[in-house]
Enzyme design. Structure first.
Site, short mmCIF file in Angstrom:
data_model
loop_
_atom_site.label_atom_id
_atom_site.label_comp_id
_atom_site.label_asym_id
_atom_site.label_seq_id
_atom_site.Cartn_x
_atom_site.Cartn_y
_atom_site.Cartn_z
N ASP A 89 0.87 -1.17 0.00
CA ASP A 89 0.00 0.00 0.00
C ASP A 89 0.91 1.23 0.00
OD1 ASP A 89 -2.08 -1.78 0.31
OD2 ASP A 89 -2.85 -0.90 2.16
N HIS A 146 4.95 -7.33 0.11
CA HIS A 146 4.59 -8.62 -0.47
C HIS A 146 5.24 -8.81 -1.83
CE1 HIS A 146 1.27 -9.44 2.51
NE2 HIS A 146 1.48 -8.15 2.69
N SER A 252 8.51 4.17 4.74
CA SER A 252 9.72 4.20 3.93
C SER A 252 9.38 4.01 2.46
CB SER A 252 10.72 3.16 4.41
OG SER A 252 12.01 3.49 3.94
#
Length: 292
Positions: A89, A146, A252
């Site tokens: 995200d 992921h 980050s």
């Protein structure tokens, strides 16, 4: 004001500040921790209805809250075999071709793919003529990372560096930002050749972790370290598309590098500043698959 903010980043003891914040974030301080989490949720307008544990009181530390899991099914995975998915995200910072070993950061700023990868010349050569994508994770975002496609881990490199903020303002003003910050480079072998997942550290990022090695940093190193992994046999580490590969404690950036001809086109709507959601279509893959 922007110039002042950038100047302060050069002056601040960024590593010391980040480690101090890391210790505070790991502390289990009961009501104080819960109060801090509630403030953070309100300040950044975090949708806790997506979290597996939606109540602030469920988290013993700020780190536990920040690396929270999502409810099962909340990020449906595009299972089309010809689709690469968003790994996180966040928001796309930049994306495009790797030209002459250079990666576009922001207007007026490019940096070296060789430097990004910790001066590993053979690794950089594998991505020449390929594509890159840089995705910024804001404090409000889900912070697990992921796999965009299935891959087998072949190498991990820890690269020491600065800890500048990686927000859009800093990206526009600090030359070579992502190639000068501390980072962890994971290289996977895929059906489409090599894939690099570069996890970039930043100011007050408490740690960078991977699912196979645990916490990689801290402690902060002073030299490049490399680990190589078997790609076949019982000890091979293969992660499926959509499977977690790492996480940040505080926000980050992830930089992905793709081999030449791995990507046909980026998916509709995937462009600079576009919002990303893990599991959604990120790119259309080339029909002709190959091994590097």
């Amino acid at each position: 004001m922007d110039k002042v903010k950038i100047a302060l980043q050069y002056m601040l003891p960024k590593h010391l500040l980040s480690r101090l914040v890391g210790k505070l974030a790991a502390a289990e301080a009961g009501a104080l921790t819960t109060a801090a989490i509630k403030w953070f949720i309100k300040q950044y307008k975090i949708d806790m209805s997506e979290a597996a544990q939606s109540e602030p009181e469920a988290y013993k530390s700020f780190n536990a809250f920040f690396t929270r899991a999502l409810k099962p099914g909340i990020r449906p995975l595009d299972m089309d075999a010809d689709i690469m998915v968003h790994p996180v995200d966040g928001a796309v910072s930049q994306l495009g071709p790797i030209k002459n070993g250079r990666i576009f950061q922001a207007k007026g700023h490019h940096y070296s793919s060789l430097t990004l990868l910790g001066d590993q010349a053979e690794d950089a050569k594998r991505f020449e003529g390929g594509d890159f994508a840089t995705i910024y994770l804001a404090p409000k975002d889900y912070h697990r990372i992921h796999m965009p496609i299935k891959g087998t881990l072949s190498k991990m490199t820890y690269v020491p560096g600065e800890l500048f903020s990686v927000n859009p303002l800093t990206a526009r003003n600090v030359p070579g930002l992502f190639a000068r910050n501390e980072r962890v480079v994971a290289i996977f072998e895929t059906e489409l050749g090599p894939l690099a997942m570069v996890l970039v550290g930043a100011t007050i990022v408490a740690s960078i972790e991977t699912v196979w090695a645990g916490t990689v940093t801290p402690p902060t190193g002073k030299q490049v370290f490399t680990w190589e992994y078997p790609t076949q046999g019982p000890d091979a580490i293969t992660l499926d598309k959509g499977e977690e590969m790492g996480r940040f404690k505080l926000g980050s950036t992830v930089v992905m590098l793709f081999a030449k001809d791995a990507i046909a086109t980026f998916a509709e709507g995937v462009e600079a500043e576009a919002v990303t959601r893990m599991g959604q279509a990120f790119a259309n893959l080339k029909d002709v698959k190959h091994a590097d």
